[in-house]
Design a protein around this motif. Structure first.
Motif, short mmCIF file in Angstrom:
data_model
loop_
_atom_site.label_atom_id
_atom_site.label_comp_id
_atom_site.label_asym_id
_atom_site.label_seq_id
_atom_site.Cartn_x
_atom_site.Cartn_y
_atom_site.Cartn_z
N SER A 2 4.81 1.43 0.83
CA SER A 2 5.86 0.87 -0.03
C SER A 2 7.14 1.70 0.07
N GLY A 3 7.01 2.95 0.53
CA GLY A 3 8.20 3.81 0.64
C GLY A 3 8.67 4.32 -0.71
N LEU A 4 7.84 4.15 -1.73
CA LEU A 4 8.22 4.60 -3.08
C LEU A 4 7.67 6.00 -3.31
N GLU A 5 8.52 6.98 -3.08
CA GLU A 5 8.12 8.36 -3.27
C GLU A 5 9.10 9.02 -4.23
N ASN A 6 8.61 9.99 -4.95
CA ASN A 6 9.41 10.55 -6.01
C ASN A 6 9.11 12.04 -6.16
N GLU A 7 10.15 12.86 -6.11
CA GLU A 7 9.94 14.29 -6.39
C GLU A 7 10.10 14.47 -7.89
N VAL A 8 9.00 14.61 -8.57
CA VAL A 8 9.02 14.64 -10.04
C VAL A 8 9.76 15.89 -10.51
N VAL A 9 9.32 17.01 -10.04
CA VAL A 9 10.06 18.28 -10.20
C VAL A 9 9.86 19.03 -8.89
N ASP A 10 10.56 20.12 -8.72
CA ASP A 10 10.43 20.88 -7.48
C ASP A 10 8.95 21.21 -7.22
N GLY A 11 8.46 20.83 -6.07
CA GLY A 11 7.07 21.16 -5.72
C GLY A 11 6.05 20.13 -6.18
N VAL A 12 6.50 19.04 -6.77
CA VAL A 12 5.56 17.98 -7.20
C VAL A 12 6.11 16.62 -6.75
N VAL A 13 5.34 15.96 -5.88
CA VAL A 13 5.79 14.66 -5.34
C VAL A 13 4.72 13.61 -5.64
N THR A 14 5.16 12.41 -6.02
CA THR A 14 4.21 11.30 -6.11
C THR A 14 4.59 10.25 -5.08
N SER A 15 3.57 9.64 -4.46
CA SER A 15 3.78 8.54 -3.51
C SER A 15 3.04 7.34 -4.07
N LEU A 16 3.74 6.24 -4.23
CA LEU A 16 3.12 5.08 -4.89
C LEU A 16 2.35 4.19 -3.93
N LYS A 17 1.09 3.96 -4.26
CA LYS A 17 0.29 3.01 -3.49
C LYS A 17 0.34 1.69 -4.25
N VAL A 18 0.97 0.69 -3.63
CA VAL A 18 1.14 -0.60 -4.31
C VAL A 18 0.16 -1.62 -3.72
N ILE A 19 -0.70 -2.17 -4.57
CA ILE A 19 -1.62 -3.23 -4.13
C ILE A 19 -1.38 -4.43 -5.05
N THR A 20 -1.10 -5.58 -4.46
CA THR A 20 -0.87 -6.77 -5.29
C THR A 20 -1.92 -7.85 -4.98
N ARG A 21 -2.15 -8.68 -5.98
CA ARG A 21 -3.08 -9.79 -5.80
C ARG A 21 -2.57 -10.73 -4.70
N ASP A 76 0.86 -1.20 0.00
CA ASP A 76 0.00 0.00 0.00
C ASP A 76 0.90 1.25 0.00
N LEU A 77 0.45 2.31 0.64
CA LEU A 77 1.27 3.54 0.62
C LEU A 77 2.50 3.43 1.51
#
Ligand code: ATP
Length: 334
Positions: free
Chosen positions: A127-146, A124-125
């Motif tokens: 996963s620790g997978l976070e990414n600063e796409v550009v300054d001021g924009v961050v994505t946090s990956l929610k991972v759900i697996t079967r 889920d969230l």
């Protein structure tokens, strides 16, 4: 043969409540050989943000741990050690029984509350997978697996069957996260088909939060992905007296680590006033896991007696007893 158990006192209020648990367990007479390993914020920093090797080595030896909380820095700093430990040992099922202690005065003291929360513990969230796409924009990956969703669903249904529980409610937000939470629900529905005697329902997480406050008695078992599990657990703890009460178990196929729902409570750490009930109830779950049912029941009854007498309660429950005084009262009731 004594049971070998890894004791991780942790930091913050951890050492205080861990001492209480060791005293009570000793008083039951159950033979336990403790492997005590230290774990705190400074040690993790010194180990480069990773769980120090002796902690994992001990848990690989004993397969069973009793653990106090360990502080996770907010925003920057290292990755949550609790999350790392759950991943490293594949402790995929987080089980949290939320039960009204008979006699304890709470806002819901006239409401029968007996809920078990099953929280997926590895993705889920978290996963620790976070990414600063550009300054001021961050994505946090929610991972759900079967795989992980099916595993936690199957664990919850099997547990429900073993205990003769009647109903499982899956908590989700699949109206918004149609793919991620949608997959989680698909897995729950699939597993539910193998358990016809258990009623299966679904509830959107925001509605679940309100329903828990309005009519908590309608719920039996709640099954949910990681982040909702974290938040709903604290809410549910509030129904039965707060974070000082609710225990937890992190279960894998090989290892089991028992710990309270609460964190390190830095606001009261070192003052000897923390409520050890949550870790004591976690120790009860550990004794059940070790096949020591009689001792588990004795601790449970002693806790109920002290709470219903109300003379030795800690401050979070409106009393003035210290952690040690409360613990002594529990030992006297054993
Ligand atoms: P984390 O995110 O690490 O789980 P948290 O945000 O849930 O932590 P806690 O450290 O659990 O926060 O503390 C939340 C509040 O509950 C604090 O005011 C704290 O003092 C109180 N609290 C937590 N555990 C206990 C306890 N065992 N006895 C008394 N009060 C507690």
């Amino acid at each position: 043969m004594p049971h070998r158990v890894t004791l991780i006192p942790g930091d913050g209020i951890g050492p205080e409540v861990a001492e209480a648990a060791v005293r009570v367990l000793e008083a039951t007479g159950v033979p336990i050989e403790w492997e005590r390993v230290e774990l705190n914020e400074e040690m993790i920093l010194a180990a480069g943000g990773r769980i120090p090797e002796p902690v994992l080595a001990s848990l690989h030896r004993t397969l069973v741990g009793l653990k106090g909380p360990v502080t996770t820095p907010v925003a920057g700093g290292f990755r949550s050690l609790n999350v790392q430990l759950r991943k490293a040992l594949d402790l995929y099922a987080n089980v949290r029984p939320v039960r009204r202690l008979p006699g304890l005065k709470t806002r819901y003291q006239d409401t029968p509350i007996d809920i078990i929360i099953f929280r997926e513990n590895t993705e889920d969230l978290y996963s620790g997978l976070e990414n600063e796409v550009v300054d001021g924009v961050v994505t946090s990956l929610k991972v759900i697996t079967r795989r992980a969703s099916t595993r936690i669903a199957r664990y919850a249904f099997q547990y429900a069957r073993k205990l003769g529980r009647k109903k499982i409610t899956a908590i989700h937000k699949a109206n918004i996260m149609k793919l991620g939470d949608g997959l989680f629900l698909e897995c729950c529905r699939q597993v539910a088909q193998d358990f016809e005697e258990i009623q299966y329902t679904e509830l959107i997480v925001d509605n679940a939060a309100m329903q828990l406050v309005m009519r908590p008695e309608q719920f039996d078992i709640l099954l949910m992905p990681n982040l909702y599990g974290d938040i709903i657990s604290d809410l549910a703890a509030g129904l039965v007296g707060g974070l000082g009460i609710v225990p937890g178990a992190n279960m894998g196929d090989e290892h089991a680590v028992f710990e309270a729902v609460h964190g390190s409570a830095p606001d009261i750490a070192g003052r000897g006033v923390a409520n050890p009930t949550a870790l004591l109830q976690s120790a009860v779950l550990m004794l059940l896991h070790l096949g020591e049912e009689a001792a588990a029941m004795r601790i449970e009854r002693a806790l109920e007696a002290v709470h219903s007498e109300g003379k030795h309660l800690t401050r979070d429950l409106g009393g003035s007893a210290t952690t040690r005084e409360f613990t002594t009262a529990v030992i006297e009731k054993l």
